[in-house]
Design an enzyme around this catalytic site. Structure first.
Site, short mmCIF file in Angstrom:
data_model
loop_
_atom_site.label_atom_id
_atom_site.label_comp_id
_atom_site.label_asym_id
_atom_site.label_seq_id
_atom_site.Cartn_x
_atom_site.Cartn_y
_atom_site.Cartn_z
N GLU A 143 1.54 -0.65 -4.89
CA GLU A 143 0.54 0.36 -5.24
C GLU A 143 1.32 1.67 -5.36
O GLU A 143 1.68 2.27 -4.35
CB GLU A 143 -0.54 0.49 -4.15
CG GLU A 143 -1.66 1.41 -4.61
CD GLU A 143 -2.22 2.33 -3.55
OE1 GLU A 143 -3.27 2.93 -3.78
OE2 GLU A 143 -1.61 2.50 -2.47
N ASP A 181 0.84 -1.20 0.00
CA ASP A 181 0.00 0.00 0.00
C ASP A 181 0.88 1.26 0.00
O ASP A 181 1.88 1.33 0.72
CB ASP A 181 -0.85 -0.05 1.29
CG ASP A 181 -1.97 0.96 1.31
OD1 ASP A 181 -2.80 0.95 0.39
OD2 ASP A 181 -2.03 1.76 2.27
C1 NOJ Z 1 -4.63 2.80 -0.83
C2 NOJ Z 1 -5.75 1.85 -0.56
O1 NOJ Z 1 -6.06 1.15 -1.74
C3 NOJ Z 1 -6.90 2.68 -0.04
O2 NOJ Z 1 -8.08 1.94 0.06
C4 NOJ Z 1 -6.50 3.27 1.30
O3 NOJ Z 1 -7.53 4.12 1.74
C5 NOJ Z 1 -5.21 4.07 1.18
N1 NOJ Z 1 -4.21 3.40 0.41
C6 NOJ Z 1 -4.62 4.36 2.53
O4 NOJ Z 1 -4.10 3.20 3.09
#
Ligand code: NOJ
Length: 536
Positions: free
Chosen positions: A269, A214
């Site tokens: 991500e 993440d």
């Molecule tokens: C990306 C995640 O996909 C999302 O759902 C989340 O709110 C944020 N990162 C913060 O962790």
């Protein structure tokens, strides 16, 4: 091929177990709704057979760790335990065992950029300036002249407030790129990295096959924390932070992962909306294995946009041997069918793009049913980012509760998507013309066809409404992918071609391949096998 499982919205199997683990009263209305109407890990386990039938190679399992659920699990308060909402560690073990038995890998969501305010690390950090964990987070003194002004102009995600909260007790600001309940960890402190590697080790030793990381782009930060440029000041800093310090971190994480025999994967991500920038997070093959490439998610249903995105992937990723990813829908953005105006025809054509381009596709639960976002009135929204609609529940059958074992008197956490009475697994599995059947055909074709799975990619010259991509192997084998983005027929003459899959057709793969007539129907996408080119 990855399939994203969002545990709150996937399947509920053990409501009684949960009600036993989570005795009311609940501390918030959101938690009460979660307790009654969310999915669980046992539900995921029971649906693995469906995922195997669909042809899924790996699941990306969104957070199921202990969390007060301010951001639905992306605010972790214990990285090494399962939230009672979702089950127990034993449920996790059973899920991994069964997945492996079915040949499905289990990739977990690692949330390394921030924790929950309720994490013991942060509780200790905020207890005093001298605490052991103080330097695990990012603190700054107030400006003596303007104590009410945050340390810089960074804006947080969700709401337009500053990325800083003032801690009255210890008289310093702490940084949070997301909610105030999600304080950022300071990765400049080697203890933080060590602790996060321990978290990874914990899950790898329990059988996990890797991590979706993440907010990867958030880890390294310039310690000077300079202001965002004035013209970008309103954009959340989480979407702008792109600091060189992240790369050595990723190289160390990669070396760590490579030391495990089961070759765990890292999927970053990287929410930076330029493919050129995303490409750098692969390093020289020594950083991320895979990085999400989000720009195609921001295309309307337009050939020019998709052509540009495919061209960027070929220009920026291919030369550095970086294996691309494709994603159209997730728990963070409106689903692609909804973005394309609710049209099933467009959603079907987009499925061909997702599954026939060079790279690893990521499917979002329910996308394979052609699900649209649920309509959620503002007063019923639970998510601070307003993402409830795309988090609609998976519909398993045509019954009133669509296969959800909800306890008496409890409502589903998120609503079901529109048309769930027909757009559900049971109904669509029996219909060769359904969106589910199309996804299954495309996935089966990828599995059986090496050129589609691993071949090179070349964007072809094409009329304005057409995306035309050639997939080819060194030995001359060729496949063509054509997507007509126009609402009218389009001539695309190709000699000696047979149709392997058409987004408009029914069950092509099951029958013999059909001759291609040189025309694409309105918003139709096809995968064609063409005569191999002579190889010198
Ligand atoms: C990306 C995640 O996909 C999302 O759902 C989340 O709110 C944020 N990162 C913060 O962790």
């Amino acid at each position: 091929m990855f399939y994203q499982v969002y545990p709150p919205s996937f399947c509920l199997a053990d409501p009684d177990g949960r009600l036993g683990r989570l005795a009311p009263p609940h501390t918030s209305p959101g938690l009460a709704r979660l307790a009654g109407g969310s999915g669980d890990l046992e539900g995921v386990r029971r649906r693995l057979a469906y995922l195997a039938w669909l042809g899924v190679d790996a699941i990306w399992l969104c957070p199921f760790y202990k969390s007060p659920m301010a951001d639905f699990g992306y605010d972790v308060s214990d990285h090494c335990d399962v939230d009672p909402l979702f089950g127990t560690l034993e449920d996790f073990d059973r899920l991994v065992d069964d997945a492996h038995r079915l040949g499905i890998r289990v990739v977990l969501d690692l949330v390394p950029n921030h924790t929950s305010v309720e994490h013991p690390w942060f509780a200790d950090a905020r207890s005093s300036r001298d605490s052991a964990h103080r330097s695990w987070y990012v603190w700054r003194d107030p400006d003596p002249d303007e104590p009410a002004r945050p340390p810089n102009n960074w804006v947080r995600a969700f709401g337009e407030g500053p990325a800083w909260t003032f801690d009255q007790a210890t008289q310093q600001w702490y940084l949070h790129l997301f909610l105030p309940e999600q304080p950022d960890l300071d990765w400049a402190n080697p203890e933080v990295e060590e602790a996060m590697l321990d978290v990874m080790r914990f899950w790898l030793e329990r059988g996990a096959d890797g991590f979706r990381i993440d907010v990867t782009q958030g880890l390294g930060k310039d310690p000077a924390l300079p202001d965002a440029p004035a013209e970008q000041a309103g954009i959340p800093w989480s979407e702008q932070n792109d600091d060189e310090r992240t790369h050595p971190i990723l190289r160390r994480v990669r070396r760590f992962l490579d030391s495990f025999a089961n070759e765990p994967v890292s999927v970053g991500e990287v929410f930076l909306l330029r493919t050129e920038t995303v490409a750098r997070y692969y390093g020289d093959g020594d950083e991320l294995h895979l990085a999400f490439n989000f720009p195609p998610m921001f295309c309307g249903f337009e050939a020019s946009c998709f052509r540009a995105r495919v061209e960027e992937v070929e220009r920026f990723l291919t030369p550095r041997n970086a294996w691309p990813t494709w994603v159209l829908s997730s728990h963070d953005r409106p689903r692609h069918r909804t973005r394309y105006g609710g049209s099933e025809r467009r959603a079907r054509a987009a499925a061909v793009v997702l599954l026939a381009m060079r790279g690893t596709p990521f499917l979002c639960w329910g996308e394979e049913l052609g699900q649209e976002d649920a309509e959620v009135p503002p007063e019923a929204m639970l998510d601070p980012g307003g993402r409830d609609g795309c988090r609609a529940l998976m519909a398993w059958d045509s019954g009133d509760l669509h296969g959800w074992a909800l306890p008496e008197g409890h409502k589903p956490l998120f609503p079901f998507p529109p048309e769930a009475a027909v757009r559900n697994v049971e109904t669509e599995a029996g219909d060769p013309g359904s969106v589910l059947s199309l996804y299954r055909e495309l996935i089966a074709l990828r599995r059986s066809d090496e050129v589609l799975r691993l071949g090179h990619s070349r964007l072809l010259e094409a009329p304005p409404d057409l995306l035309a991509v050639e997939r080819f192997a060194e030995d001359g084998r060729r496949i063509l992918v054509g997507v007509n983005f126009a609402p009218s027929e389009l001539a695309w003459p190709v000699g000696g071609a047979t149709v392997l899959v058409s987004s408009a057709g029914e069950g092509h793969l099951c029958g013999p391949a059909e001759g291609y007539g040189g025309r694409l129907g309105p918003e139709e996408a096809v995968v064609l096998r063409v005569e191999p080119t002579a190889v010198a």
